[in-house]
Design an enzyme around this catalytic site. Sequence first.
Site, short mmCIF file in Angstrom:
data_model
loop_
_atom_site.label_atom_id
_atom_site.label_comp_id
_atom_site.label_asym_id
_atom_site.label_seq_id
_atom_site.Cartn_x
_atom_site.Cartn_y
_atom_site.Cartn_z
N HIS A 192 40.07 44.75 46.22
CA HIS A 192 38.76 44.42 46.76
C HIS A 192 38.68 42.93 47.05
CE1 HIS A 192 37.81 42.77 42.83
NE2 HIS A 192 38.05 43.93 42.24
P1 TYD Z 1 36.15 46.43 38.99
O1 TYD Z 1 35.87 44.97 39.20
O2 TYD Z 1 35.64 47.38 40.02
O3 TYD Z 1 37.71 46.59 38.79
P2 TYD Z 1 38.81 47.29 39.71
O4 TYD Z 1 38.57 46.80 41.12
O5 TYD Z 1 40.12 46.86 39.16
O6 TYD Z 1 38.56 48.76 39.58
O7 TYD Z 1 35.57 46.85 37.59
C1 TYD Z 1 35.76 48.14 37.04
C2 TYD Z 1 34.48 48.62 36.39
O8 TYD Z 1 34.04 47.70 35.40
C3 TYD Z 1 33.34 48.79 37.39
O9 TYD Z 1 32.78 50.07 37.16
C4 TYD Z 1 32.31 47.78 37.01
C5 TYD Z 1 32.69 47.33 35.62
N1 TYD Z 1 32.54 45.86 35.47
C6 TYD Z 1 31.42 45.34 34.86
O10 TYD Z 1 30.51 46.08 34.43
N2 TYD Z 1 31.29 43.98 34.72
C7 TYD Z 1 32.24 43.14 35.18
O11 TYD Z 1 32.09 41.89 35.04
C8 TYD Z 1 33.40 43.67 35.84
C9 TYD Z 1 34.47 42.78 36.38
C10 TYD Z 1 33.51 45.04 35.95
#
Ligand code: TYD
Length: 135
Positions: A50
């Site tokens: 992303h």
């Molecule tokens: P995400 O940043 O989407 O990671 P990836 O792209 O590797 O899948 O985060 C995964 C999940 O964690 C998403 O459901 C949201 C949650 N999250 C939070 O609640 N707070 C945060 O600061 C981050 C980075 C993720």
Amino acid sequence: MEKARIIEIPRIVDERGNLSVVEEDGLVPFKIKRSYWIYDVPGGEHRGGHAYKENCEFIIALSGSFDIVIDDGNERNVFSLNRSYYGLYVPHGLWREMENFSTNSLALILSSTDYDVNDYIRNYNEYLAYKKNEE
Ligand code: TYD
């Protein structure tokens, strides 16, 4: 556009064990608002995939190793992190993926903004369209 770059973190070398510190002293090129870490990654898994419109990051391999693929819409660069005294600065507006996690690797991510689901671009074609619009 700002590029992603490796920043060396100072080391306080000691025979009892080394120590490194990151604080808001200008080493990290943004004010740190949030930190999170990625761990227990099964072999072969990818994370990330992303871009953020506003959020900037500083990523450190506290343990083990992994690769960060940075794509600005024109070129892809792979940064390998495997020492706890190097961090990768990732400015906002870049596509980034994390892969090749070693067993027991631990990725610490320092971020410039609060978590905001609306700051994410999760589709690569949408990212390319966003970049075109920015130019
Ligand atoms: P995400 O940043 O989407 O990671 P990836 O792209 O590797 O899948 O985060 C995964 C999940 O964690 C998403 O459901 C949201 C949650 N999250 C939070 O609640 N707070 C945060 O600061 C981050 C980075 C993720």
